[in-house]
Design a protein around this motif. Structure first.
Motif, PDB file in Angstrom:
ATOM      1  N   MET A 110     -12.689 -13.236  10.921  1.00  0.00           N
ATOM      2  CA  MET A 110     -12.347 -12.195  11.893  1.00  0.00           C
ATOM      3  C   MET A 110     -11.041 -11.473  11.496  1.00  0.00           C
ATOM      4  O   MET A 110     -10.934 -10.270  11.601  1.00  0.00           O
ATOM      5  N   ILE A 111     -10.064 -12.278  11.026  1.00  0.00           N
ATOM      6  CA  ILE A 111      -8.794 -11.669  10.602  1.00  0.00           C
ATOM      7  C   ILE A 111      -9.031 -10.743   9.401  1.00  0.00           C
ATOM      8  O   ILE A 111      -8.510  -9.619   9.365  1.00  0.00           O
ATOM      9  N   ALA A 112      -9.867 -11.200   8.460  1.00  0.00           N
ATOM     10  CA  ALA A 112     -10.112 -10.398   7.255  1.00  0.00           C
ATOM     11  C   ALA A 112     -10.851  -9.106   7.609  1.00  0.00           C
ATOM     12  O   ALA A 112     -10.465  -8.009   7.153  1.00  0.00           O
ATOM     13  N   VAL A 113     -11.899  -9.217   8.429  1.00  0.00           N
ATOM     14  CA  VAL A 113     -12.671  -8.023   8.801  1.00  0.00           C
ATOM     15  C   VAL A 113     -11.799  -7.067   9.614  1.00  0.00           C
ATOM     16  O   VAL A 113     -11.805  -5.849   9.395  1.00  0.00           O
ATOM     17  N   GLY A 114     -11.027  -7.636  10.546  1.00  0.00           N
ATOM     18  CA  GLY A 114     -10.150  -6.812  11.380  1.00  0.00           C
ATOM     19  C   GLY A 114      -9.113  -6.098  10.533  1.00  0.00           C
ATOM     20  O   GLY A 114      -8.862  -4.892  10.711  1.00  0.00           O
ATOM     21  N   ALA A 115      -8.504  -6.837   9.606  1.00  0.00           N
ATOM     22  CA  ALA A 115      -7.470  -6.220   8.754  1.00  0.00           C
ATOM     23  C   ALA A 115      -8.073  -5.097   7.913  1.00  0.00           C
ATOM     24  O   ALA A 115      -7.484  -4.018   7.785  1.00  0.00           O
ATOM     25  N   LEU A 116      -9.269  -5.339   7.368  1.00  0.00           N
ATOM     26  CA  LEU A 116      -9.931  -4.319   6.548  1.00  0.00           C
ATOM     27  C   LEU A 116     -10.220  -3.066   7.372  1.00  0.00           C
ATOM     28  O   LEU A 116      -9.974  -1.934   6.930  1.00  0.00           O
ATOM     29  N   LEU A 117     -10.698  -3.280   8.598  1.00  0.00           N
ATOM     30  CA  LEU A 117     -10.995  -2.148   9.490  1.00  0.00           C
ATOM     31  C   LEU A 117      -9.736  -1.313   9.735  1.00  0.00           C
ATOM     32  O   LEU A 117      -9.756  -0.083   9.625  1.00  0.00           O
ATOM     33  N   HIS A 118      -8.643  -2.003  10.036  1.00  0.00           N
ATOM     34  CA  HIS A 118      -7.417  -1.264  10.362  1.00  0.00           C
ATOM     35  C   HIS A 118      -6.785  -0.638   9.118  1.00  0.00           C
ATOM     36  O   HIS A 118      -6.168   0.422   9.214  1.00  0.00           O
ATOM     37  N   VAL A 119      -6.938  -1.291   7.974  1.00  0.00           N
ATOM     38  CA  VAL A 119      -6.454  -0.666   6.732  1.00  0.00           C
ATOM     39  C   VAL A 119      -7.207   0.634   6.493  1.00  0.00           C
ATOM     40  O   VAL A 119      -6.616   1.673   6.145  1.00  0.00           O
ATOM     41  N   LYS A 120      -8.530   0.590   6.701  1.00  0.00           N
ATOM     42  CA  LYS A 120      -9.335   1.811   6.506  1.00  0.00           C
ATOM     43  C   LYS A 120      -8.894   2.893   7.482  1.00  0.00           C
ATOM     44  O   LYS A 120      -8.768   4.069   7.123  1.00  0.00           O
ATOM     45  N   GLN A 121      -8.658   2.474   8.724  1.00  0.00           N
ATOM     46  CA  GLN A 121      -8.251   3.463   9.731  1.00  0.00           C
ATOM     47  C   GLN A 121      -6.901   4.079   9.382  1.00  0.00           C
ATOM     48  O   GLN A 121      -6.725   5.298   9.418  1.00  0.00           O
ATOM     49  N   LEU A 122      -5.927   3.222   9.019  1.00  0.00           N
ATOM     50  CA  LEU A 122      -4.595   3.736   8.663  1.00  0.00           C
ATOM     51  C   LEU A 122      -4.667   4.612   7.408  1.00  0.00           C
ATOM     52  O   LEU A 122      -3.939   5.593   7.280  1.00  0.00           O
ATOM     53  N   SER A 123      -5.580   4.238   6.505  1.00  0.00           N
ATOM     54  CA  SER A 123      -5.681   4.980   5.240  1.00  0.00           C
ATOM     55  C   SER A 123      -6.341   6.342   5.411  1.00  0.00           C
ATOM     56  O   SER A 123      -6.347   7.145   4.479  1.00  0.00           O
ATOM     57  N   ARG A 124      -6.893   6.589   6.577  1.00  0.00           N
ATOM     58  CA  ARG A 124      -7.508   7.902   6.814  1.00  0.00           C
ATOM     59  C   ARG A 124      -6.545   8.877   7.489  1.00  0.00           C
ATOM     60  O   ARG A 124      -6.904  10.013   7.769  1.00  0.00           O
ATOM     61  N   SER A 125      -5.325   8.397   7.757  1.00  0.00           N
ATOM     62  CA  SER A 125      -4.346   9.266   8.399  1.00  0.00           C
ATOM     63  C   SER A 125      -3.502   9.953   7.330  1.00  0.00           C
ATOM     64  O   SER A 125      -2.728   9.297   6.632  1.00  0.00           O
ATOM     65  N   PRO A 126      -3.650  11.266   7.176  1.00  0.00           N
ATOM     66  CA  PRO A 126      -2.853  11.959   6.160  1.00  0.00           C
ATOM     67  C   PRO A 126      -1.358  11.768   6.374  1.00  0.00           C
ATOM     68  O   PRO A 126      -0.587  11.637   5.418  1.00  0.00           O
ATOM     69  N   PHE A 127      -0.961  11.701   7.641  1.00  0.00           N
ATOM     70  CA  PHE A 127       0.460  11.536   7.945  1.00  0.00           C
ATOM     71  C   PHE A 127       0.957  10.192   7.426  1.00  0.00           C
ATOM     72  O   PHE A 127       1.967  10.114   6.723  1.00  0.00           O
ATOM     73  N   GLU A 128       0.235   9.110   7.777  1.00  0.00           N
ATOM     74  CA  GLU A 128       0.648   7.762   7.367  1.00  0.00           C
ATOM     75  C   GLU A 128       0.692   7.653   5.846  1.00  0.00           C
ATOM     76  O   GLU A 128       1.631   7.100   5.276  1.00  0.00           O
ATOM     77  N   ILE A 129      -0.351   8.177   5.206  1.00  0.00           N
ATOM     78  CA  ILE A 129      -0.434   8.049   3.750  1.00  0.00           C
ATOM     79  C   ILE A 129       0.672   8.856   3.070  1.00  0.00           C
ATOM     80  O   ILE A 129       1.345   8.376   2.149  1.00  0.00           O
ATOM     81  N   ALA A 130       0.859  10.078   3.542  1.00  0.00           N
ATOM     82  CA  ALA A 130       1.880  10.924   2.916  1.00  0.00           C
ATOM     83  C   ALA A 130       3.260  10.307   3.068  1.00  0.00           C
ATOM     84  O   ALA A 130       4.052  10.280   2.117  1.00  0.00           O
ATOM     85  N   ILE A 131       3.540   9.790   4.268  1.00  0.00           N
ATOM     86  CA  ILE A 131       4.852   9.186   4.490  1.00  0.00           C
ATOM     87  C   ILE A 131       4.985   7.909   3.662  1.00  0.00           C
ATOM     88  O   ILE A 131       6.027   7.652   3.048  1.00  0.00           O
ATOM     89  N   ALA A 132       3.916   7.101   3.641  1.00  0.00           N
ATOM     90  CA  ALA A 132       3.978   5.829   2.890  1.00  0.00           C
ATOM     91  C   ALA A 132       4.134   6.064   1.396  1.00  0.00           C
ATOM     92  O   ALA A 132       4.730   5.249   0.693  1.00  0.00           O
ATOM     93  N   LEU A 133       3.616   7.169   0.900  1.00  0.00           N
ATOM     94  CA  LEU A 133       3.701   7.436  -0.540  1.00  0.00           C
ATOM     95  C   LEU A 133       4.942   8.239  -0.906  1.00  0.00           C
ATOM     96  O   LEU A 133       5.613   7.948  -1.892  1.00  0.00           O
ATOM     97  N   PHE A 134       5.226   9.249  -0.118  1.00  0.00           N
ATOM     98  CA  PHE A 134       6.228  10.222  -0.541  1.00  0.00           C
ATOM     99  C   PHE A 134       7.671   9.752  -0.303  1.00  0.00           C
ATOM    100  O   PHE A 134       8.516   9.847  -1.197  1.00  0.00           O
ATOM    101  N   VAL A 135       7.932   9.260   0.909  1.00  0.00           N
ATOM    102  CA  VAL A 135       9.322   8.904   1.232  1.00  0.00           C
ATOM    103  C   VAL A 135       9.845   7.791   0.309  1.00  0.00           C
ATOM    104  O   VAL A 135      10.961   7.912  -0.229  1.00  0.00           O
TER     105      VAL A 135
END
Lengths: 262, 251
Positions: free
Chosen positions: B1-26
């Motif tokens: 459950m932890i693995a599936v949940g983490a994967l789901l939320h990683v996918k969700q966070l990875s679809r946010s241009p804001f999160e990705i841009a900030i995580a990569l650029f700053v």
């Protein structure tokens, strides 16, 4: 003329007070007074570790930079929040000059930035033992005020992009991060490549930080006035750019019926 | 459950241009700054340390803002009630969210290493090439567990946003991510010693530059497990209290 000044002054103050619809004194103190202080400590200790420059370089430079936090985000929010809260249409329907409305909003943010920079400089100088000559204080105040104003207009320019692009806070977050690098606040200019120095020259903070450092080092105000003048010119440049972008993007958003599209 | 949940939320966070841009650029900007600073300070042989340190800073920022706002984000998305209605412990449902913020923090580490290698030619000569990814993974897992404590603690605080905004630079500083802990005033030592970020950063730095990796990683995980237990208990308390006072959906 009186009506225009009222629009700029009173309108700006009312818009600033509206911010406290969502922010609170504790958020203000935590985010804008304490947070920047830790940022300054981080770079001051980093500077001490590598011995690249003395404490004055880091403390004064980063204190000037703290004005950017409130002013850049504030200037951005001056436009972007109207869209976010669904009031942009009401503002643009006003028969008064939108340029004056939005430019007026920068003034309280600039005042805010000045307060933050001055408090950060004072606390950091006391805690880290930096002595600043009393004769430098008026000049420092002038440099900080100029930096804050320039940052506010820079933020308004970014905010104007919010009329065209959806995620303007992405742009402002990136811009604030870039100011850390391009303004030479944390790395001496002669250690940066010419390209970065050239970009830094047309960004706010760069010239004001230079002026403030020299003032704190005992230079007379007359010697640093050209640097402060350059900072002011940068600020005026961004004010003109912001006004132009606001006009163009407003017309464009009306034409494309995309005013409140999020 | 932890693995599936983490994967789901990683996918969700990875679809946010804001999160990705900030995580990569700053973090890349921070890494660039660090590289010029290390060079100016006559330490060109420590550039890998600068890239790794900037990456760690990015990981902490992602965990701090992602985990700190985990519950509030669920509230804004309208999914908080569904999470609390699940027949599993709320802490178990939220742990994958905080782990996911740590995992997305690896984008920052990858970005700073790639940036350093491609632009500045920093050789990725890790002193312990096998231990380095293990140390990063352990650090991420540790911070994810620490994130649960942040998530449950912040929800009790009315002005958690202010606290989160304040905590970014102090943890960067005290944990020795870029500035060595030895360069700081002595009183910061005990504070640093109880933070999982300090030990996680030490393990990653030692894997990159040389030094005993495993003791630091073990301490990081031990402190993180303690944080997980505390966060679990706090989350259970918060959930019960919110149900009793009917304040689950209230900001």
């Amino acid at each position: 003329m009186g009506a225009l000044l009222r629009l700029v002054g009173v309108g700006g103050v009312i818009a600033y007070r509206a911010l406290f619809n969502w922010t609170t004194p504790s958020i203000f103190v935590g985010t804008l007074l304490v947070g920047p202080l830790f940022q300054l400590f981080f770079f001051a200790y980093l500077g001490r570790e590598f011995g690249v420059a003395d404490d004055r370089f880091y403390i004064v430079g980063n204190a000037v930079l703290t004005a950017a936090l409130a002013c850049v985000y504030g200037g951005t929010m001056a436009v972007a929040n109207e869209r976010r809260f669904g009031t942009l249409g009401h503002v643009l329907l006003s028969p008064r000059s939108r340029t004056a409305i939005f430019l007026g909003r920068v003034l309280p943010y600039a005042g805010n930035g000045l307060l933050i920079a001055a408090s950060t400089l004072t606390v950091a100088a006391l805690l880290l033992g930096l002595r600043i000559p009393a004769t430098a204080l008026p000049g420092l105040l002038l440099a900080l005020a100029t930096a804050a104003l320039a940052c506010g207009f820079f933020g308004l320019t970014l905010g104007a992009l919010g009329l065209r692009f959806r995620d303007v806070f992405l742009i402002s977050n990136v811009a604030v991060a870039l100011l850390l690098l391009f303004t030479g606040v944390n790395v001496p200019a002669d250690s940066l490549p010419a390209g970065i120095r050239a970009v830094g020259a047309v960004l706010p903070i760069t010239h004001a930080a230079d002026a403030a450092r020299r003032l704190a080092g005992g230079a007379p105000l007359g010697d640093v006035l050209p640097a402060i003048g350059l900072e002011l010119a940068v600020g005026v440049g961004y004010a003109v750019l912001a006004a132009g972008l606001l006009t163009v993007f407003e017309a464009e958003s009306r034409r494309r019926a995309s005013l409140d599209t999020l | 459950m932890i693995a599936v949940g983490a994967l789901l939320h990683v996918k969700q966070l990875s679809r946010s241009p804001f999160e990705i841009a900030i995580a990569l650029f700053v973090p890349v900007v921070q890494a660039t700054l660090a590289v010029y600073l290390f060079r100016a300070g006559g330490e060109p042989d420590r550039l890998l340390e600068a890239a790794v340190g900037a990456g760690l800073m990015g990981v902490w920022s992602t965990v701090l803002f992602g985990s700190g706002g985990a519950i509030q984000n669920q509230r804004w998305q309208g999914t908080l009630e569904m999470i609390m209605l699940a027949p599993r412990s709320p802490a178990l449902v939220l742990l994958p969210v905080t782990l996911a913020t740590g995992i997305t923090g690896t984008y920052a580490m990858l970005a700073t290493l790639a940036w350093g290698r491609l632009l500045y030619g920093i050789p990725l000569d890790f002193a312990h090439p096998v231990a380095f990814p293990v140390a990063v993974a352990g650090c991420i897992a540790g911070l994810g567990m620490f994130g649960l404590l942040l998530a449950s603690g912040f929800v009790l605080l009315r002005h958690a946003n202010a606290l989160a905004n304040m905590l970014e630079y102090p943890i960067w500083l005290v944990s020795g991510m870029l500035v060595p802990v030895t360069a700081l005033p002595g009183w910061t030592g005990p504070v640093a010693a109880v933070l999982p970020t300090t030990w996680g950063a030490r393990a990653v730095h030692e894997a990159a530059s040389g030094g005993p990796v495993w003791p630091a990683l073990a301490v990081c995980l031990a402190i993180s497990l303690a944080c997980l237990a505390a966060g679990w208990a706090l989350m259970t308390y918060v959930e019960r209290r919110a149900r009793v006072t009917a304040t689950l959906a209230l900001a």
